[in-house]
Motif scaffolding. Structure first.
Motif, PDB file in Angstrom:
ATOM      1  N   GLU A   1       0.818  -1.212   0.000  1.00 46.06           N
ATOM      2  CA  GLU A   1       0.000   0.000   0.000  1.00 46.06           C
ATOM      3  C   GLU A   1       0.852   1.261   0.000  1.00 46.06           C
ATOM      4  N   GLY A   2       2.092   1.155   0.476  1.00 40.64           N
ATOM      5  CA  GLY A   2       2.943   2.332   0.541  1.00 40.64           C
ATOM      6  C   GLY A   2       4.162   2.286  -0.346  1.00 40.64           C
ATOM      7  N   SER A   3       4.429   1.138  -0.987  1.00 40.31           N
ATOM      8  CA  SER A   3       5.617   1.019  -1.825  1.00 40.31           C
ATOM      9  C   SER A   3       5.344   0.007  -2.915  1.00 40.31           C
ATOM     10  N   ILE A   4       5.986   0.203  -4.060  1.00 34.21           N
ATOM     11  CA  ILE A   4       5.809  -0.730  -5.170  1.00 34.21           C
ATOM     12  C   ILE A   4       6.726  -1.937  -5.028  1.00 34.21           C
ATOM     13  N   LEU A   5       7.770  -1.820  -4.207  1.00 36.61           N
ATOM     14  CA  LEU A   5       8.710  -2.911  -3.969  1.00 36.61           C
ATOM     15  C   LEU A   5       8.683  -3.292  -2.493  1.00 36.61           C
ATOM     16  N   VAL A   6       8.807  -4.576  -2.240  1.00 37.49           N
ATOM     17  CA  VAL A   6       8.835  -5.104  -0.873  1.00 37.49           C
ATOM     18  C   VAL A   6       9.944  -6.142  -0.805  1.00 37.49           C
ATOM     19  N   LYS A   7      10.703  -6.082   0.278  1.00 37.98           N
ATOM     20  CA  LYS A   7      11.798  -7.038   0.481  1.00 37.98           C
ATOM     21  C   LYS A   7      11.610  -7.739   1.823  1.00 37.98           C
ATOM     22  N   VAL A   8      11.886  -9.049   1.827  1.00 39.18           N
ATOM     23  CA  VAL A   8      11.801  -9.865   3.037  1.00 39.18           C
ATOM     24  C   VAL A   8      13.168 -10.491   3.263  1.00 39.18           C
ATOM     25  N   ASN A   9      13.708 -10.309   4.458  1.00 42.58           N
ATOM     26  CA  ASN A   9      15.028 -10.838   4.810  1.00 42.58           C
ATOM     27  C   ASN A   9      14.896 -12.299   5.226  1.00 42.58           C
ATOM     28  N   CYS A  10      15.644 -13.184   4.571  1.00 41.93           N
ATOM     29  CA  CYS A  10      15.593 -14.623   4.843  1.00 41.93           C
ATOM     30  C   CYS A  10      16.976 -15.186   5.169  1.00 41.93           C
ATOM     31  N   LYS A  11      17.841 -14.395   5.759  1.00 42.68           N
ATOM     32  CA  LYS A  11      19.185 -14.878   6.056  1.00 42.68           C
ATOM     33  C   LYS A  11      19.131 -15.963   7.122  1.00 42.68           C
ATOM     34  N   GLY A  12      19.868 -17.034   6.886  1.00 38.54           N
ATOM     35  CA  GLY A  12      19.868 -18.173   7.779  1.00 38.54           C
ATOM     36  C   GLY A  12      18.956 -19.297   7.359  1.00 38.54           C
ATOM     37  N   LEU A  13      18.072 -19.054   6.402  1.00 40.61           N
ATOM     38  CA  LEU A  13      17.161 -20.087   5.920  1.00 40.61           C
ATOM     39  C   LEU A  13      17.803 -20.882   4.798  1.00 40.61           C
ATOM     40  N   ASP A  14      17.321 -22.091   4.607  1.00 46.40           N
ATOM     41  CA  ASP A  14      17.779 -22.912   3.504  1.00 46.40           C
ATOM     42  C   ASP A  14      17.304 -22.306   2.187  1.00 46.40           C
ATOM     43  N   PRO A  15      18.117 -22.341   1.130  1.00 47.61           N
ATOM     44  CA  PRO A  15      17.669 -21.738  -0.144  1.00 47.61           C
ATOM     45  C   PRO A  15      16.359 -22.314  -0.660  1.00 47.61           C
ATOM     46  N   SER A  16      16.155 -23.613  -0.484  1.00 44.60           N
ATOM     47  CA  SER A  16      14.892 -24.186  -0.955  1.00 44.60           C
ATOM     48  C   SER A  16      13.712 -23.670  -0.144  1.00 44.60           C
ATOM     49  N   ASP A  17      13.950 -23.292   1.128  1.00 46.30           N
ATOM     50  CA  ASP A  17      12.854 -22.808   1.957  1.00 46.30           C
ATOM     51  C   ASP A  17      12.373 -21.438   1.497  1.00 46.30           C
ATOM     52  N   TYR A  18      13.299 -20.477   1.333  1.00 52.73           N
ATOM     53  CA  TYR A  18      12.803 -19.151   0.958  1.00 52.73           C
ATOM     54  C   TYR A  18      12.361 -19.095  -0.507  1.00 52.73           C
ATOM     55  N   LYS A  19      12.806 -20.040  -1.325  1.00 50.87           N
ATOM     56  CA  LYS A  19      12.240 -20.108  -2.675  1.00 50.87           C
ATOM     57  C   LYS A  19      10.809 -20.624  -2.652  1.00 50.87           C
ATOM     58  N   LYS A  20      10.531 -21.588  -1.775  1.00 49.13           N
ATOM     59  CA  LYS A  20       9.149 -22.048  -1.617  1.00 49.13           C
ATOM     60  C   LYS A  20       8.267 -20.953  -1.033  1.00 49.13           C
ATOM     61  N   ILE A  21       8.806 -20.167  -0.096  1.00 53.61           N
ATOM     62  CA  ILE A  21       8.040 -19.054   0.466  1.00 53.61           C
ATOM     63  C   ILE A  21       7.737 -18.020  -0.611  1.00 53.61           C
ATOM     64  N   GLY A  22       8.728 -17.738  -1.474  1.00 54.76           N
ATOM     65  CA  GLY A  22       8.483 -16.800  -2.571  1.00 54.76           C
ATOM     66  C   GLY A  22       7.426 -17.297  -3.529  1.00 54.76           C
ATOM     67  N   ALA A  23       7.417 -18.596  -3.826  1.00 57.02           N
ATOM     68  CA  ALA A  23       6.399 -19.148  -4.711  1.00 57.02           C
ATOM     69  C   ALA A  23       5.009 -19.046  -4.086  1.00 57.02           C
ATOM     70  N   LYS A  24       4.912 -19.222  -2.763  1.00 56.00           N
ATOM     71  CA  LYS A  24       3.620 -19.078  -2.107  1.00 56.00           C
ATOM     72  C   LYS A  24       3.157 -17.626  -2.104  1.00 56.00           C
ATOM     73  N   LEU A  25       4.070 -16.689  -1.843  1.00 59.02           N
ATOM     74  CA  LEU A  25       3.690 -15.277  -1.861  1.00 59.02           C
ATOM     75  C   LEU A  25       3.270 -14.829  -3.249  1.00 59.02           C
ATOM     76  N   LYS A  26       3.874 -15.394  -4.266  1.00 54.49           N
ATOM     77  CA  LYS A  26       3.516 -15.041  -5.635  1.00 54.49           C
ATOM     78  C   LYS A  26       2.054 -15.356  -5.938  1.00 54.49           C
ATOM     79  N   ASP A  27       1.532 -16.447  -5.359  1.00 51.88           N
ATOM     80  CA  ASP A  27       0.146 -16.839  -5.614  1.00 51.88           C
ATOM     81  C   ASP A  27      -0.827 -16.234  -4.617  1.00 51.88           C
ATOM     82  N   LEU A  28      -0.402 -16.018  -3.380  1.00 53.55           N
ATOM     83  CA  LEU A  28      -1.333 -15.578  -2.348  1.00 53.55           C
ATOM     84  C   LEU A  28      -1.483 -14.076  -2.298  1.00 53.55           C
ATOM     85  N   VAL A  29      -0.436 -13.296  -2.575  1.00 54.75           N
ATOM     86  CA  VAL A  29      -0.539 -11.843  -2.373  1.00 54.75           C
ATOM     87  C   VAL A  29      -1.475 -11.187  -3.387  1.00 54.75           C
ATOM     88  N   PRO A  30      -1.390 -11.310  -4.697  1.00 55.56           N
ATOM     89  CA  PRO A  30      -0.315 -11.833  -5.552  1.00 55.56           C
ATOM     90  C   PRO A  30       0.710 -10.746  -5.856  1.00 55.56           C
TER      91      PRO A  30
END
Length: 573
Positions: free
Chosen positions: A358-387
């Protein structure tokens, strides 16, 4: 005799006991060659080893079923019909929108390794040959596990929920009986899910079942793979000892808890009666019987995940490559809205991303410490749910763009003015008047606030804690008058209570009672049916007289009046 013999053998004229010379003899610079002393024990000599007549055993030829593994370069395109392998016994491996599925004769549904964490995109290739990952003889893959245990001669009695073992039986664990049942009802054998669940639970029954499970450590842990196939049998093993199974969800599946709860209820046949955060309490049903439960084959290994399309594109969402690169450069200096912890609960992540858009066209989420497959799965879920549109996973951070088709959730955002831009003058003589030139630039002075502030303002307006002005171009004096009027009105509302009047005439007694009942309507104070029944049971006719207001009391005849009178008569010290 011995002394004489020795003295005769010695040379004549030499003193054997003379002192050492004062000057040492010159050192001999030539290196002395010291002969190696012979070994005290001679080295034994062993005979040469005999040559074996039998040839060495050759390594067995590798089985073609074990030739491929996860790190191999096996890559096979998915056929158009989606059938990867099949046999004459109606056993087949298929692939579709729900990923890789396994069909067995007589199975109630298609078996999968994970039922809840399957990407929505259709796979394009597989990484290993198609095999059924179940116990033999349901699979053509060779058996590489341990040998089966020897059958015991001791016969173990089998008990079910309808026929539990008697209390105090040695060597038998507790088996939970079916229930709870209302008074006068008994368990019934059920085949369908509705018959096993029975009547819906009441509120006090839910509290009775959930409260002891909150502090219980016996639970089913649901991790990054979501609801797996082997968890189905694990849930039934928990239901054998308790009526409620506690499922704790952590990590990637908590991004979409509705999806997890849907698959848990659909595959297990239970009913979720309580849910808090990532913890789910699953009720087995009133007529559940462990003996007649559905039994599924155990999956012996985790199949290799198929190949899916790439999540990050060079020019996603209708952008050109230059525009996408520009957004990625801007995202490097953008602060993340949150930091995801490993094995955390991310139930509010989708809402937080929507609010940030609502306030910015870009949004960033920090995922340091997570497994690469985990934050890629989270990104795929956000792509469909937000969208939203995914831009990059660089530096262990998810960068998203809200897209060209994004629409705000707030149709009429509340405009905000600052004193320096809204055209307010500091002169008190204007008394609310503004210049004409300043009114022409009102539209350019609107400032959009954050969605959280908008929700707080909306709640304050609905509860009469704030006032929405229809006129925006008010001077300081007029604005001060509005504020003072609203402050007086808000204080009156805060300290006001519903009141009723009682007339002195008997004819108006019914009318006054009706006004009292209307002032406290049932909509404002909902009451349960059980409370009304309890009230009727303990409500007698004698108590009606206690609610009648006696208006015939004379002044200064009440108890409080006597106390005040005595206090007035008390002399001051």
């Amino acid at each position: 005799m011995v002394v004489v013999a020795l003295s005769s053998s010695l040379p004549v004229g030499r003193n054997l006991f003379s002192s050492l010379p004062s000057t040492p003899p010159p050192a001999d610079r030539t290196p002395a060659v010291s002969a190696t002393p012979p070994p005290p024990i001679p080295v034994p000599k062993y005979p040469p080893p005999r040559k074996s007549q039998n040839p060495p055993p050759q390594s067995p030829t590798p089985n073609p079923g074990l030739r491929y593994h996860r790190h191999s370069k096996y890559h096979k395109r998915v056929p158009h019909d989606g059938v990867l392998a099949s046999d004459n016994a109606d056993r087949s491996v298929i692939i579709g929108e729900s990923g890789v599925s396994y069909l067995l004769p007589g199975a109630p549904f298609e078996f999968q390794f994970s039922y809840s964490e399957t990407p929505k995109a259709k796979p394009i290739a597989i990484r290993e040959p198609a095999f059924l990952p179940f116990a033999p003889p349901t699979m053509p893959r060779p058996w590489t596990g341990k040998a089966p245990l020897k059958s015991k001669k001791k016969k173990i009695p089998l008990f079910d929920s309808f026929n539990p073992p008697p209390p105090g039986t040695k060597g038998v664990k507790h088996v939970e009986m079916p229930g709870p049942f209302p008074l006068g009802q008994f368990p019934k054998e059920g085949k369908t899910r509705e018959e096993i669940l029975g009547e819906p639970l009441k509120r006090w029954e839910i509290q009775m079942l959930v409260k002891p499970m909150m502090s219980d450590n016996r639970q089913v842990n649901l991790g990054r793979d979501g609801l797996t196939h082997n968890m189905l049998e694990l849930v039934h093993s928990h239901w054998k000892r308790s009526r409620v199974c506690k499922v704790r969800c952590l990590g990637v599946p908590t991004v979409d808890m509705d999806n997890v709860c849907h698959h848990i209820e659909e595959k297990t046949g239970g009913k979720i009666i309580h849910r808090t955060g990532g913890v789910v309490y699953l009720f087995r049903g009133r007529n559940y019987n462990y003996r007649t439960r559905p039994q599924y084959p155990v999956m012996l290994w985790k199949p290799a995940a198929p190949v899916y399309p790439k999540l990050i594109e060079d020019a996603p969402g209708g952008l050109t490559k230059a525009e996408a690169d520009e957004l990625r450069m801007k995202g490097k200096s953008l602060l993340p809205i949150c930091k995801l912890a490993k094995n955390g609960v991310y139930t509010s992540l989708v809402k937080d991303v929507r609010d940030a858009f609502e306030g910015s066209i870009l949004v960033k989420v920090n995922c340091k410490g997570l497994d690469p497959s985990d934050y890629k799965k989270i990104g795929a879920k956000l792509k469909d749910l937000v969208p939203c549109v995914l831009l990059s996973f660089d530096d262990e951070q998810i960068l998203m763009w809200r897209g060209k088709d994004w629409k705000s959730r707030y149709l009429q955002p509340v405009p905000v003015f600052t004193p320096s831009k809204a055209g307010f003058t500091g002169n008190s003589e204007n008394s609310g008047e503004t210049d004409d030139n300043q009114t022409n630039h009102v539209d350019n002075n609107v400032v959009n606030t954050s969605p959280k502030m908008l929700s707080l303002w909306k709640r304050a307006i609905e509860s009469s804690k704030a006032l929405l002005l229809d006129e925006f171009n008010l001077g300081p004096d007029c604005l001060l008058e509005k504020v003072e009027e609203f402050e007086i009105a808000s204080q009156a509302l805060d300290h006001s209570h519903p009141a009723f009047s009682l007339s002195f005439r008997e004819n108006d007694q019914e009318a006054s009672t009706a006004n009292f009942e209307n002032s406290y309507s049932s909509d404002e104070f909902p009451a349960e049916e059980e409370d009304e029944e309890d009230y009727d049971d303990y409500h007698d006719e004698e108590d009606d007289n206690s609610y009648v207001v006696d208006t015939s009391a004379e002044p200064e005849s009440l108890g409080i009046d006597m106390i005040v009178k005595k206090l007035k008569q008390r002399p001051f010290e």
